[in-house]
Design an enzyme around this catalytic site. Structure first.
Site, PDB file in Angstrom:
ATOM      1  CE  LYS A  57      -1.731   1.653   3.561  1.00  0.00           C
ATOM      2  NZ  LYS A  57      -1.071   3.567   3.655  1.00  0.00           N
ATOM      3  CD  GLN A 101      -3.551  -5.627   7.106  1.00  0.00           C
ATOM      4  OE1 GLN A 101      -4.434  -4.598   6.011  1.00  0.00           O
ATOM      5  NE2 GLN A 101      -4.277  -6.558   6.493  1.00  0.00           N
ATOM      6  CG  ASP A 124     -10.357  -2.475   4.256  1.00  0.00           C
ATOM      7  OD1 ASP A 124      -9.829  -2.326   3.181  1.00  0.00           O
ATOM      8  OD2 ASP A 124      -9.593  -2.161   5.973  1.00  0.00           O
TER       9      ASP A 124
END
Length: 297
Positions: A57, A101, A124
């Site tokens: 990322k 995460q 997300d």
């Protein structure tokens, strides 16, 4: 060299092309006096797969001109402390979107954390409001992996209209949202969708009816050639490291599809690695720009 009878859906090359488009968008923003988009991430602990994803990322952000913000915490952080950190990012006007995460340490309630994220910054696409908007076909932030699959099909001009899609797996991250996307109106929607899971009887016979198989079941090499009809489109979302004595590292990465067996029977298939994975990261970039646009409305 023998020519392959199938077409590989190359996510790596596709993602590279989309990165160039995103980089141009960012340049235009900056030229217009705006700051570059900012994508944040919170990572707790030292999970190897999570570290690899965050590193990818950060690299992608650099390549397209994004600002990348990463907050790292030891796995001893409490749920209350973590949610306080999330609140800071929720309120920060310089952060357009961020991810927490997963997985998180067992003492932290993942659902409570997901609920704590401002749905307008939830790149997300896990927040219940985004999940609900997706089911209604309203503008929202869609989970990156399912959206990446749709983008990959779009790139190859593959229409799903009228096709029977069988999704293996019912997770909130992939299985359910990708089923919703295939049901939406549009060239990469308008499909008839069947979801199979661990309690589904005779999965093989259901798979054989599919024009498109999406494997997101988390079992390496689960789908064999006898489960796929001739000419089907096969999308492999799985990624698992398995032992392999022939490799210097002692292991290799495989998907949920037995590629060598299944590929010759397909019209299109995604490889692992290099298929869906690169599309997930690039879709996170797209979601960050979209999050900014939705909040400005």
């Amino acid at each position: 060299m023998t020519q392959e009878s199938f077409i590989r859906l190359d996510g790596k090359t596709t993602a590279t092309e989309i990165k160039k488009e995103i980089a141009q968008e960012v340049q235009q923003m900056v030229a217009a006096g705006q700051r570059p988009p900012c994508l944040g991430a919170i990572i707790v602990g030292h999970d190897g797969a999570s570290e690899t994803y965050i590193a990818s990322k950060i690299k992608a952000c650099e390549e397209v001109g994004f600002i990348s913000l990463t907050k790292r915490f030891d796995e001893s952080i409490t749920q209350e402390e973590l949610i306080a950190e999330i609140e800071q990012l929720n309120k920060d006007p310089e952060v357009d979107g961020f991810i927490v995460q997963l997985p998180l340490p067992k003492h932290i309630d993942e659902q409570a954390v997901i609920h704590a994220v401002d749905y307008r910054k939830d790149v997300d696409g896990f927040h219940p409001i985004n999940v609900g908007l997706l089911s209604l076909g309203e503008p929202c932030l869609v989970p990156a992996t399912p959206k990446g699959v749709i983008e990959l099909l779009k790139h190859y001009n593959i229409s799903t209209e009228g096709k029977h899609v069988v999704v293996l797996g019912r997770s909130n991250i992939v299985g359910k949202p990708i089923a919703q996307l295939f049901l939406q109106k549009g060239a990469q929607g308008n499909a008839t969708v069947t979801i199979c899971h661990s309690r589904t009887k005779d999965i093989a016979s259901i798979c054989r009816q599919a024009d498109i198989v999406v494997a997101a079941i988390g079992i390496p090499l689960f789908v064999k050639k006898e489960m796929v009809k001739e000419g089907a489109i096969v999308i492999d979302v799985g990624i698992t490291r398995v032992p392999d004595a022939t490799k210097k590292s002692g292991s290799r990465i495989v998907g949920d599809i037995d590629f060598d067996e299944v590929a010759p029977h397909c019209s299109y298939i995604t490889p692992v690695p290099g298929g869906v994975g690169p599309m997930t990261i690039i879709t996170l970039m797209r979601n960050t720009i979209l999050a900014r646009q939705l909040r400005q409305k």
